[in-house]
Scaffold this active site. Structure first.
Site, PDB file in Angstrom:
ATOM      1  N   TYR A 107     -12.346  -2.006  -3.635  1.00 28.49           N
ATOM      2  CA  TYR A 107     -12.616  -2.293  -2.403  1.00 28.49           C
ATOM      3  C   TYR A 107     -14.213  -2.083  -2.149  1.00 28.49           C
ATOM      4  O   TYR A 107     -14.900  -1.764  -1.275  1.00 28.49           O
ATOM      5  CB  TYR A 107     -12.190  -1.036  -1.370  1.00 28.49           C
ATOM      6  CG  TYR A 107     -10.659  -1.498  -0.783  1.00 28.49           C
ATOM      7  CD1 TYR A 107     -10.496  -2.529  -0.089  1.00 28.49           C
ATOM      8  CD2 TYR A 107      -9.621  -0.749  -1.405  1.00 28.49           C
ATOM      9  CE1 TYR A 107      -9.222  -2.840   0.442  1.00 28.49           C
ATOM     10  CE2 TYR A 107      -8.428  -0.894  -1.044  1.00 28.49           C
ATOM     11  CZ  TYR A 107      -8.107  -2.178  -0.005  1.00 28.49           C
ATOM     12  OH  TYR A 107      -7.021  -2.477   0.441  1.00 28.49           O
ATOM     13  N   ASN A 146      -2.130   0.141   6.918  1.00 28.92           N
ATOM     14  CA  ASN A 146      -1.419  -1.091   7.471  1.00 28.92           C
ATOM     15  C   ASN A 146      -0.556  -1.783   6.387  1.00 28.92           C
ATOM     16  O   ASN A 146      -0.347  -3.100   6.484  1.00 28.92           O
ATOM     17  CB  ASN A 146      -2.472  -1.957   7.798  1.00 28.92           C
ATOM     18  CG  ASN A 146      -3.570  -2.231   6.969  1.00 28.92           C
ATOM     19  OD1 ASN A 146      -3.324  -2.026   5.844  1.00 28.92           O
ATOM     20  ND2 ASN A 146      -4.698  -2.854   7.438  1.00 28.92           N
ATOM     21  N   HIS A 167      -2.129  -5.261   1.630  1.00 32.88           N
ATOM     22  CA  HIS A 167      -3.645  -6.036   1.429  1.00 32.88           C
ATOM     23  C   HIS A 167      -3.167  -7.400   0.988  1.00 32.88           C
ATOM     24  O   HIS A 167      -2.422  -7.774   0.159  1.00 32.88           O
ATOM     25  CB  HIS A 167      -4.188  -5.347   0.072  1.00 32.88           C
ATOM     26  CG  HIS A 167      -5.533  -6.187  -0.080  1.00 32.88           C
ATOM     27  ND1 HIS A 167      -6.787  -6.262   0.494  1.00 32.88           N
ATOM     28  CD2 HIS A 167      -5.596  -7.089  -1.190  1.00 32.88           C
ATOM     29  CE1 HIS A 167      -7.416  -6.798  -0.253  1.00 32.88           C
ATOM     30  NE2 HIS A 167      -6.933  -7.716  -1.347  1.00 32.88           N
ATOM     31  N   GLU A 192      -9.597 -10.743  -7.336  1.00 31.31           N
ATOM     32  CA  GLU A 192      -8.481  -9.577  -7.259  1.00 31.31           C
ATOM     33  C   GLU A 192      -7.449  -9.686  -8.228  1.00 31.31           C
ATOM     34  O   GLU A 192      -7.050  -8.721  -8.795  1.00 31.31           O
ATOM     35  CB  GLU A 192      -8.131  -9.751  -5.758  1.00 31.31           C
ATOM     36  CG  GLU A 192      -9.272  -9.047  -4.867  1.00 31.31           C
ATOM     37  CD  GLU A 192      -8.886  -9.211  -3.405  1.00 31.31           C
ATOM     38  OE1 GLU A 192      -9.717  -8.526  -2.490  1.00 31.31           O
ATOM     39  OE2 GLU A 192      -7.655  -9.710  -3.255  1.00 31.31           O
ATOM     40  N   LYS A 247       0.685  -1.213  -0.012  1.00 30.02           N
ATOM     41  CA  LYS A 247      -0.083   0.092  -0.061  1.00 30.02           C
ATOM     42  C   LYS A 247       0.748   1.280  -0.117  1.00 30.02           C
ATOM     43  O   LYS A 247       2.002   1.120   0.321  1.00 30.02           O
ATOM     44  CB  LYS A 247      -0.867  -0.206   1.306  1.00 30.02           C
ATOM     45  CG  LYS A 247      -1.801  -1.221   1.388  1.00 30.02           C
ATOM     46  CD  LYS A 247      -2.708  -1.090   2.462  1.00 30.02           C
ATOM     47  CE  LYS A 247      -4.047  -2.102   2.118  1.00 30.02           C
ATOM     48  NZ  LYS A 247      -4.826  -2.084   3.388  1.00 30.02           N
TER      49      LYS A 247
HETATM   50  P1  DAT Z   1      -7.709  -6.611   5.608  1.00 27.39           P
HETATM   51  O1  DAT Z   1      -6.997  -5.669   5.010  1.00 27.39           O
HETATM   52  O2  DAT Z   1      -6.905  -7.453   7.033  1.00 27.39           O
HETATM   53  O3  DAT Z   1      -8.383  -7.818   4.827  1.00 27.39           O
HETATM   54  P2  DAT Z   1     -10.527  -5.628   5.972  1.00 27.39           P
HETATM   55  O4  DAT Z   1     -10.774  -6.317   4.862  1.00 27.39           O
HETATM   56  O5  DAT Z   1     -11.342  -5.756   7.123  1.00 27.39           O
HETATM   57  O6  DAT Z   1      -9.053  -5.964   6.373  1.00 27.39           O
HETATM   58  O7  DAT Z   1     -10.408  -3.872   5.754  1.00 27.39           O
HETATM   59  C1  DAT Z   1      -9.761  -3.603   4.446  1.00 27.39           C
HETATM   60  C2  DAT Z   1      -8.995  -2.326   4.855  1.00 27.39           C
HETATM   61  O8  DAT Z   1      -9.940  -1.287   5.157  1.00 27.39           O
HETATM   62  C3  DAT Z   1      -8.071  -2.680   6.037  1.00 27.39           C
HETATM   63  O9  DAT Z   1      -6.975  -3.196   5.481  1.00 27.39           O
HETATM   64  C4  DAT Z   1      -7.656  -1.117   6.244  1.00 27.39           C
HETATM   65  C5  DAT Z   1      -9.207  -0.540   6.285  1.00 27.39           C
HETATM   66  N1  DAT Z   1     -10.075  -0.514   7.374  1.00 27.39           N
HETATM   67  C6  DAT Z   1     -10.725  -1.867   8.016  1.00 27.39           C
HETATM   68  N2  DAT Z   1     -11.093  -1.356   9.131  1.00 27.39           N
HETATM   69  C7  DAT Z   1     -10.779  -0.011   9.276  1.00 27.39           C
HETATM   70  C8  DAT Z   1     -11.011   0.982  10.490  1.00 27.39           C
HETATM   71  N3  DAT Z   1     -11.930   0.460  11.527  1.00 27.39           N
HETATM   72  N4  DAT Z   1     -10.654   1.981  10.504  1.00 27.39           N
HETATM   73  C9  DAT Z   1     -10.054   2.348   9.159  1.00 27.39           C
HETATM   74  N5  DAT Z   1      -9.851   1.717   8.284  1.00 27.39           N
HETATM   75  C10 DAT Z   1     -10.126   0.568   8.306  1.00 27.39           C
HETATM   76 MG    MG Z   2      -9.985  -7.667   3.450  1.00 27.21          MG
END
Ligand code: DAT
Ligand code: MG
Length: 140
Positions: free
Chosen positions: A51, A114, A117, A128, A11
């Protein structure tokens, strides 16, 4: 366990800090092979499409803004149990909960920034990969 392919993305928070090599090394050390890789600066429409599953979540606007704030490196990884293995090497979504030695523990700034992905299931991996790559770009 069968050889699988999964989709991975480094990212913008990580590319901006010049961490592409260090993150890719961790993936390779875990036994994952990079079979496709390119640098992409996503448009808003590309980020929203990628997304789309999160479009009703309160953090969606922030997510799209973050993902379009700099270049990403999109990759296809191949290996034994690659989907789960990549998720393990990535660590928990929130770096505060990520295990020692994981990419997010080492490099992530926050839950929103973070660093990586990774696909979460065979169906999403296939979707994807197809979102970012054509078949001729996958070189095993
Ligand atoms: P992952 O990336 O571990 O699969 P996810 O699919 O639940 O996690 O969410 C996708 C992305 O969205 C994640 O990498 C960062 C962002 N995200 C998730 N929860 C969030 C939150 N509570 N606040 C801000 N960004 C968030
Ligand atoms: Mg995810």
């Amino acid at each position: 366990m069968a050889i699988e392919r999964t989709f991975s993305m480094i990212k913008p928070d990580a590319t901006k800090r010049n961490l592409t090599g260090k993150i890719t090394a961790k993936l390779e050390e875990a036994g994952l092979r990079v079979v496709a890789s390119k640098r992409v600066w996503m448009s808003k429409a590309q980020a929203e499409g990628f997304y789309a599953v999160h479009k009703d979540r309160p953090f969606f606007g922030e997510l799209v803004e973050t993902m379009t704030s700099g270049p990403t490196v999109v990759q296809v990884l191949e290996g034994e149990n690659a989907i789960l293995k990549n998720r393990e090497v990535m660590g928990a979504t929130n770096p505060a909960n990520a295990a020692e030695g994981t990419i997010r523990k080492e490099f992530a700034v926050s839950i929103g920034e973070n660093s990586v992905h990774g696909s979460d299931a065979p169906e999403t991996a296939a979707q994807e990969i197809a979102y970012w790559f054509s078949g001729v770009e996958l070189v095993g």
